[in-house]
Design a protein around this motif. Structure first.
Motif, short mmCIF file in Angstrom:
data_model
loop_
_atom_site.label_atom_id
_atom_site.label_comp_id
_atom_site.label_asym_id
_atom_site.label_seq_id
_atom_site.Cartn_x
_atom_site.Cartn_y
_atom_site.Cartn_z
N ALA A 109 94.18 -65.86 76.88
CA ALA A 109 94.13 -66.50 75.56
C ALA A 109 94.29 -68.00 75.78
O ALA A 109 94.99 -68.43 76.68
CB ALA A 109 95.25 -65.98 74.67
N GLY A 110 93.62 -68.80 74.93
CA GLY A 110 93.81 -70.24 74.97
C GLY A 110 92.88 -71.01 75.88
O GLY A 110 93.10 -72.19 76.11
N GLY A 111 91.83 -70.39 76.37
CA GLY A 111 90.90 -71.13 77.21
C GLY A 111 89.61 -70.38 77.43
O GLY A 111 89.57 -69.15 77.41
N TRP A 112 88.54 -71.13 77.65
CA TRP A 112 87.22 -70.54 77.87
C TRP A 112 86.81 -70.55 79.33
O TRP A 112 85.88 -69.87 79.73
CB TRP A 112 86.17 -71.30 77.05
CG TRP A 112 86.33 -71.16 75.58
CD1 TRP A 112 86.88 -72.06 74.73
CD2 TRP A 112 85.95 -70.05 74.78
NE1 TRP A 112 86.86 -71.59 73.44
CE2 TRP A 112 86.28 -70.34 73.44
CE3 TRP A 112 85.35 -68.81 75.05
CZ2 TRP A 112 86.04 -69.46 72.40
CZ3 TRP A 112 85.11 -67.94 74.01
CH2 TRP A 112 85.46 -68.27 72.70
N ARG A 118 83.07 -69.17 79.30
CA ARG A 118 82.80 -67.92 78.59
C ARG A 118 82.14 -68.12 77.22
O ARG A 118 81.45 -67.25 76.74
CB ARG A 118 84.10 -67.12 78.43
CG ARG A 118 84.61 -66.63 79.77
CD ARG A 118 85.88 -65.85 79.64
NE ARG A 118 86.97 -66.75 79.27
CZ ARG A 118 88.14 -66.36 78.80
NH1 ARG A 118 88.38 -65.08 78.63
NH2 ARG A 118 89.07 -67.22 78.51
N ARG A 119 82.34 -69.27 76.61
CA ARG A 119 81.72 -69.50 75.30
C ARG A 119 80.28 -69.97 75.42
O ARG A 119 79.39 -69.47 74.76
CB ARG A 119 82.53 -70.52 74.48
CG ARG A 119 81.99 -70.73 73.07
CD ARG A 119 82.82 -71.69 72.25
NE ARG A 119 82.94 -73.01 72.82
CZ ARG A 119 82.02 -73.97 72.74
NH1 ARG A 119 80.89 -73.75 72.12
NH2 ARG A 119 82.23 -75.15 73.28
N PRO A 149 102.15 -67.93 80.25
CA PRO A 149 102.15 -66.46 80.16
C PRO A 149 100.75 -65.86 80.00
O PRO A 149 100.56 -64.67 80.20
CB PRO A 149 103.00 -66.17 78.93
CG PRO A 149 102.91 -67.41 78.10
CD PRO A 149 102.76 -68.55 79.07
N TYR A 150 99.76 -66.69 79.66
CA TYR A 150 98.40 -66.19 79.47
C TYR A 150 97.53 -66.30 80.72
O TYR A 150 96.41 -65.83 80.74
CB TYR A 150 97.71 -66.93 78.31
CG TYR A 150 98.45 -66.75 77.02
CD1 TYR A 150 98.48 -65.51 76.38
CD2 TYR A 150 99.14 -67.81 76.45
CE1 TYR A 150 99.18 -65.34 75.21
CE2 TYR A 150 99.84 -67.64 75.26
CZ TYR A 150 99.86 -66.40 74.65
OH TYR A 150 100.55 -66.23 73.49
#
Length: 153
Positions: free
Chosen positions: A58-61, A89-90, A28-29
Motif C-alpha cells: 500500500a502507498g506506492g506504485w 503498476r499504474r 509496515p507496507y
C-alpha cells in the motif's frame, strides 16, 4: 548486514561483510526484500547472487528488483554484474538495466507492460574501472589505504 564466510581446514571464517547492501526499513507496507521465490541469496555457477525486491503493498506504485552477482577472485569478491528490473503498476512503464562489469557493457531497455509495442533497447560501453571490490571485514584497511573501487562499509 551481509557476511560471507568460506570454508577452510579450520572451519568457516568470515571473508567479507557489508553493512549497506541490504536495506533496513520500518515501513509496515514494505514486503521483505528477500523474495522467497528468488532463492536469494544463493551461489550459482561460482557466483554469489543476491536479489533484493522492493514492493509496497500500500502507498506506492513502484516495484523493482536488484540482483547483484559477485564473482570470487584471488583477492576477494568483485561485483561482476548488476541487474535492475523496474515497473510502475499504474502506468505500466517498464525499465531494465544490465551492467556487465567484466564485459564492460550496459544494456538499457524500456517498454510498457500494457502495450504490444516492441521494447526499446540500447547497448553502450561502461566507463571507468570494471568490477568493484567489496570491503573485507578483517582486512585492517584504513579509509585512506583502501584500494580504489572498494565499496564503502
Amino acid at each position: 548486514m551481509l557476511v560471507v564466510g568460506l570454508a577452510t581446514t579450520r572451519g568457516f571464517g568470515p571473508v567479507v561483510s557489508h553493512h549497506r547492501l541490504i536495506p533496513r526499513s520500518d515501513n509496515p507496507y514494505l514486503e521483505d526484500v528477500f523474495d522467497p521465490e528468488s532463492g536469494s541469496p544463493a551461489i550459482n555457477n561460482g557466483r554469489l547472487e543476491i536479489t533484493l525486491r522492493f514492493f509496497l503493498t500500500a502507498g506506492g506504485w513502484d516495484r523493482f528488483t536488484k540482483t547483484f552477482s559477485f564473482a570470487w577472485n584471488r583477492t576477494g569478491f568483485e561485483l561482476a554484474r548488476f541487474d535492475y528490473d523496474y515497473d510502475h503498476r499504474r502506468t505500466g512503464l517498464t525499465r531494465h538495466w544490465i551492467a556487465d562489469y567484466r564485459a564492460g557493457t550496459l544494456i538499457y531497455s524500456t517498454g510498457k507492460s500494457s502495450s504490444d509495442a516492441p521494447v526499446k533497447s540500447s547497448k553502450s560501453k561502461l566507463r571507468g574501472r570494471s568490477g568493484r571490490h567489496v570491503c573485507y571485514s578483517n582486512c585492517g584497511w584504513r579509509q585512506s589505504l583502501r584500494p580504489a573501487g572498494c565499496l564503502p562499509c
